[in-house]
Structure formats: C-alpha cells, structure tokens
Design a protein around this motif. Structure first.
Motif, PDB file in Angstrom:
ATOM      1  N   ALA A   9       0.892  -1.100  -0.107  1.00  0.00           N
ATOM      2  CA  ALA A   9       0.021   0.011   0.240  1.00  0.00           C
ATOM      3  C   ALA A   9       0.790   1.071   0.028  1.00  0.00           C
ATOM      4  CB  ALA A   9      -0.880   0.240   1.276  1.00  0.00           C
ATOM      5  N   THR A  11       1.278   5.369   0.122  1.00  0.00           N
ATOM      6  CA  THR A  11       0.565   6.386   0.615  1.00  0.00           C
ATOM      7  C   THR A  11       0.282   7.522  -0.499  1.00  0.00           C
ATOM      8  OG1 THR A  11       2.611   7.487   1.326  1.00  0.00           O
ATOM      9  CG2 THR A  11       1.213   6.480   2.963  1.00  0.00           C
ATOM     10  N   VAL A  17      -4.680  10.958   5.107  1.00  0.00           N
ATOM     11  CA  VAL A  17      -5.047   9.588   4.974  1.00  0.00           C
ATOM     12  C   VAL A  17      -5.960   9.059   6.335  1.00  0.00           C
ATOM     13  CG1 VAL A  17      -3.033   9.077   3.501  1.00  0.00           C
ATOM     14  CG2 VAL A  17      -2.867   8.995   5.776  1.00  0.00           C
ATOM     15  N   ASP A  18      -6.723   8.141   6.006  1.00  0.00           N
ATOM     16  CA  ASP A  18      -7.574   7.601   7.065  1.00  0.00           C
ATOM     17  C   ASP A  18      -6.911   6.434   7.542  1.00  0.00           C
ATOM     18  OD1 ASP A  18      -9.720   6.410   8.605  1.00  0.00           O
ATOM     19  OD2 ASP A  18     -10.959   6.070   7.025  1.00  0.00           O
ATOM     20  N   LEU A  21      -8.301   2.558   7.558  1.00  0.00           N
ATOM     21  CA  LEU A  21      -8.405   1.905   6.350  1.00  0.00           C
ATOM     22  C   LEU A  21      -7.420   0.501   6.641  1.00  0.00           C
ATOM     23  CD1 LEU A  21      -8.030   4.273   3.588  1.00  0.00           C
ATOM     24  CD2 LEU A  21      -9.980   3.048   3.841  1.00  0.00           C
ATOM     25  N   TRP A  25      -7.911  -3.218   5.258  1.00  0.00           N
ATOM     26  CA  TRP A  25      -6.858  -3.987   4.628  1.00  0.00           C
ATOM     27  C   TRP A  25      -6.718  -5.417   5.307  1.00  0.00           C
ATOM     28  CZ3 TRP A  25      -2.351   0.141   5.153  1.00  0.00           C
ATOM     29  CH2 TRP A  25      -2.886   1.190   4.512  1.00  0.00           C
ATOM     30  N   LEU A  58      -1.542   7.043  10.434  1.00  0.00           N
ATOM     31  CA  LEU A  58      -1.297   5.749   9.794  1.00  0.00           C
ATOM     32  C   LEU A  58      -0.148   5.244  10.200  1.00  0.00           C
ATOM     33  CD1 LEU A  58      -2.273   4.000   7.229  1.00  0.00           C
ATOM     34  CD2 LEU A  58      -0.495   5.489   5.964  1.00  0.00           C
ATOM     35  N   PHE A 198      -6.554   3.352  -0.541  1.00  0.00           N
ATOM     36  CA  PHE A 198      -6.715   4.616  -0.184  1.00  0.00           C
ATOM     37  C   PHE A 198      -8.061   5.292  -0.593  1.00  0.00           C
ATOM     38  CE2 PHE A 198      -2.156   4.010   1.016  1.00  0.00           C
ATOM     39  CZ  PHE A 198      -2.447   4.096   2.485  1.00  0.00           C
ATOM     40  N   VAL A 204     -12.091  -0.581  -0.589  1.00  0.00           N
ATOM     41  CA  VAL A 204     -11.037  -0.828  -0.343  1.00  0.00           C
ATOM     42  C   VAL A 204     -10.941  -2.454   0.163  1.00  0.00           C
ATOM     43  CG1 VAL A 204      -9.018  -0.646   1.355  1.00  0.00           C
ATOM     44  CG2 VAL A 204      -9.915   1.283   0.036  1.00  0.00           C
TER      45      VAL A 204
END
Length: 227
Positions: A9, A11, A17-18, A21, A25, A58, A198, A204
C-alpha cells in the motif's frame, strides 16, 4: 526470490489518509503479507515520519498492527534515513544506479527496495524487491502532472523485467482486481497500488480481498484467516 510482502500500500502523494483503512486491509488480505510504503514526492524522511504530520495516524496504526513500514527516499536523503528508527526498510526512488545500491546495501539492516521505469537493468541481487511502474496507466496523478502523463510499460515491459530469475518484481500502475491476474501471469511476485488501498472503505476491503485471492491462486499462499 520470495518477496518480503505480497501487497504494498503506497500512501497518496497529498492530502490526509484514513488510519481506519488499515482495518479494512487486514479484513481483506487475511494472511496475505502486507507492507506500507510511506511516500510523498520530494519529502525528506523527517517529514514522512513527523509525529504531527499527515501520515502520523497511519504510521501509528500500522505499528500497532505490526505492519511493516518502508520509507521512500531520494538518494540525497539516504544518509538521514539510515539514522532513523521505527521503519523496516528503505525504498529508493528515481531509478537508483547500481553503484548507489552497492554502497547502501551493507549499511542497511532492514529491507531495501528500488523504484524503476523503462528497460530492465541489473541489481536484483542488491535489493529485496524492485517496484516496476507504471505497468498500466496510473489512476493517481503526481502533484503538478496531469493524469496519464506517465507512459505505461505494458505487460510486455513487465515480462522483460520478470524474465530474470533473480528478480523479485512488484507491479504498480493501474493494478487492481481487473488487471492483477495479467500482472501475475506476466511474472509479478507482488502487487502495489495507491487508489486501491486509499479509497472508500467498503471498496478498499473488497479490492484488497480480490487482490489477495488472485495472489493465493497464483502463488499458493496460506488460506485467509477470518475473524
């Protein structure tokens, strides 16, 4: 060569960015090995790891979940990056030379990866993986560049890289559930993306699950663990 991860992943180049998430994943990937590449074009290592920076939530969530963190750096920032703690490896940007890889490898206890474009070149024995991009037209644009401005290598270009048995190739650029199978058939050992990791949380989780299932089908990975 066995890759250090199967899903990478990356960025987004800008914006928040959350961290939630990460849960998506994990739910989608199951036991499929996942790593995160902290990347922001032109950013110094201290910016990427700033505890008050945009990637900090994150980073904390990934550390809590024991997800490996890789740091994308330009050659000019390598010396500083080597001094930092709390990361699992470095990812060299900008098609690093064979000489730069040979100089860095003995100094780095963790993973070492490189980003490359264009025709195949040597150096697989000096890195843990090689990120080849873009295979297909990217779905995420770089700051200041229009979407689609990077010329894709195509599957023939990807196969040229994977032809070397020493290569551990990670495919990036337009890689998603619809294109992953072709990348794996062309010899990619792992799959990377930005938007696929993302985006909207529900999508996702579905996309990561689809990528994981295709990786299992091609590389005989362990079955997923469901809560």
């Amino acid at each position: 060569m066995t890759p250090p991860f199967r899903l990478l992943a990356i960025t987004p180049p800008t914006g928040p960015v959350d961290p939630d998430l990460v849960t998506r994943w994990r739910a989608g990937a199951g036991d499929c090995a996942l790593a995160v590449l902290l990347r922001e074009p032109g950013a110094a290592p201290d910016v990427l790891l700033d505890p008050a920076g945009r990637l900090a939530p994150l980073v904390r969530r990934c550390r809590d979940r024991a997800i490996p963190l890789l740091l994308a750096v330009d050659l000019a920032h390598v010396a500083r990056a080597v001094e930092l703690t709390g990361i699992d490896g470095l990812h060299l940007r900008g098609d690093p030379s064979l000489a730069s890889l040979a100089a860095l490898r003995p100094r780095l206890p963790g993973l070492l990866g490189r980003a490359v474009h264009g025709e195949p070149r040597p150096g697989h024995h000096l890195v843990d993986y090689t990120l080849v991009a873009p295979v297909f037209p990217p779905t995420t644009a770089q700051p200041g560049a229009p979407l689609g401005s990077k010329r894709p290598l195509g599957l023939a270009g990807l196969r040229a890289w994977t032809a070397d048995p020493a290569a551990c190739i990670v495919a990036l650029g337009g890689v998603g559930p619809e294109t992953a199978r072709d990348c794996l058939a062309a010899g990619a050992r792992a799959l990377a993306g930005i938007g696929v990791f993302f985006g909207p949380p529900g999508r996702v989780e579905q996309d990561v699950a689809a990528l994981s299932e295709q990786l299992r089908a091609w590389h005989v990975l362990p079955p997923p663990t469901r809560a």
